[in-house]
Design an enzyme around this catalytic site. Sequence first.
Site, short mmCIF file in Angstrom:
data_model
loop_
_atom_site.label_atom_id
_atom_site.label_comp_id
_atom_site.label_asym_id
_atom_site.label_seq_id
_atom_site.Cartn_x
_atom_site.Cartn_y
_atom_site.Cartn_z
CG PHE A 180 5.75 5.81 0.95
CD1 PHE A 180 6.51 6.21 2.04
CD2 PHE A 180 5.46 4.46 0.80
CE1 PHE A 180 7.00 5.28 2.94
CE2 PHE A 180 5.95 3.52 1.70
CZ PHE A 180 6.71 3.94 2.78
N PRO A 224 0.82 -1.22 0.00
CG PRO A 224 -0.95 -1.60 1.49
CD PRO A 224 0.36 -2.19 1.00
CB CYS A 225 1.35 3.66 -2.59
SG CYS A 225 -0.28 3.94 -3.34
CB ALA A 226 -2.07 5.46 1.79
#
Length: 365
Positions: free
Chosen positions: A104, A100-102
């Site tokens: 960054f 999950p990229c939230a």
Amino acid sequence: MKPLYRIPSMAEIAATPWNGFNAISTFSGCGGSSLGYRMAGFRVLWASEFIPAAAETYKANAAPYTVLDTRDIRKVTAAEILAATGLGVGEIDLVDGSPPCASFSTSGKREAGWGTVKQYSDTQQRTDDLFFEFARLLRDLQPRTFVAENVAGLVQGTAKGYFKRILKTLREAGYRVTARLLEAQWLGVPQRRQRIIFVGVRNDLGVEPVHPAPEPHYYTVRDAVGDLPGAFNDLDNDPETGYPITIRGYSIERLWRQLRPGEGHPARLNLKRLSFDQASPVIVARAGTKGTAALTHPTHPRYLTIPELRRIGGFPDDFVLTGNYARRWERIGRAVPPPMMARIAGTIRDKILIPLRDAETPCAE
């Protein structure tokens, strides 16, 4: 002249000949990456997705041979993956991961949320440490190659420290690793979507990682949706979910001007109008909130339909999306576009895995 924009149907993807290589997928979402590997001829033998709504969509489109594990990745061991696939350590050709990229993303809270449990999709979880769970599985599985992806924000500002730690950890797992910032619109997707792509090759194989070269052309919104019924019309409701998509109280003139300073807007929506003759801006998971924009039709005051979003996201027309309008939008917004991953996978197949296999095959006398 560029080829017509066309994503193969799910039946065509299912009939794609096996290229002889296997893959497993972690943080699989609704299956965008997995679909890209299948388009490139890989068999995705095992996948992991913790978010129930995403796992539901993944399951609806999975190949019959794919095992889907819905546990938290922190509870998954390499031994369990090997038992489920019937493979041994070092026998997996490719491990894929989209942690999950939230944590960054430049549109999120970034470092303000690092080290904490917070809302992510339909769950509460910490997300900034999940790349290290991916590295743990790499270390124990020792696949020939791996691919990991994340947002461009991972190499921007204070997140660069995380990027360096991630790169160091992946290399310490036993891999030659390179990372490149790739743009989806130059890899067969009518969407301006930048992603950091890590490619790793196990040290003992003596091969350098590779990334795909950009295409000489890009596709526009018109290329993607021009033949869809209703694509040029002012629709009141989404044809797939019945959800109202007209932007009430927001005239087309104001939509074209966007929100100039001091102009205001009765619904305080953050909107971004598409152009038929350009690639779409990035589709985000939760549009219309602070820092993100909801995509709107080029010439009418309405949101995009789910069929339009599916096309712009690089998914087949018959790819099953589950849930309401917002959940279907979120699945596309969080997914890696399948054509983009198909080109990444095809490059690894042709320049790393096939040459390695040919070198290992004894010559006939």
